[in-house]
Scaffold this motif. Sequence first.
Motif, PDB file in Angstrom:
ATOM      1  N   PHE A 194      -6.597   6.039   3.051  1.00 50.85           N
ATOM      2  CA  PHE A 194      -5.939   4.492   3.288  1.00 50.85           C
ATOM      3  C   PHE A 194      -6.956   4.026   4.630  1.00 50.85           C
ATOM      4  N   HIS A 236       1.160  -1.090   0.116  1.00 47.82           N
ATOM      5  CA  HIS A 236       0.221  -0.042   0.025  1.00 47.82           C
ATOM      6  C   HIS A 236       0.847   1.383   0.077  1.00 47.82           C
ATOM      7  N   HIS A 295      -3.079   5.222  -2.352  1.00 45.37           N
ATOM      8  CA  HIS A 295      -3.841   5.966  -1.736  1.00 45.37           C
ATOM      9  C   HIS A 295      -3.382   7.524  -1.629  1.00 45.37           C
TER      10      HIS A 295
END
Length: 211
Positions: free
Chosen positions: A43, A11, A37
């Motif tokens: 997130f 991520h 993100h």
Amino acid sequence: MPELNQNPVVHVVDDDAAFRRSLVFLLESLGWPVVAHASAAEFLAACPVPPADFGCLVLDIRMPGMNGLELQQALRARGWTPAVVFMTGHGDVELAVQAMKQGAFDFLEKPFRDQALLDTVAAAVRHGSAERITTQRRAQAQSLLERLTPREREVARLVALGEPNKQVARELAISEKTVHVHRQHVMEKAEVGSAAELARLMLRIDPRALD
């Protein structure tokens, strides 16, 4: 490279759209599944709980609204301590050191080499996987030992220390026959076959359990 059977997802959280896209392209070029993100809030909305396929978090330390350090603290408050790789700008080293003290895996100062990021992400994912396995084993051990009665826990500790039934009986002021019965119950409930296995189970929960 990620392990294909685990397929951990990286991520990326960064408010700079162009830089974010370049990170996604770089990581995906090596086979990592990536979710990007634009902010800490985005997130948190996407990952309110730890995803099962979570690999690591590549996080910019300075962003509008909630910054990277605040996001890390918010995750810790939820009981989630993911492997975090912080990206820092010039002059942010002090913040990065603070993040490391709070459990971040590593930090990279911009501009960084592509290979430095790839190597750090790979190491962070390995670290995170090992941490998850440890956490799962600890939870499993805790679940097994919670089956024991208070008296069985007393017997279990002494058995794990290698004490014979006669000594356990003496220390707890109960009969040796009663110790034998408790010991059988402990082994059955904890699903172990020896004092050594019982000791390992207890030490998974607390390394100082047998001090």
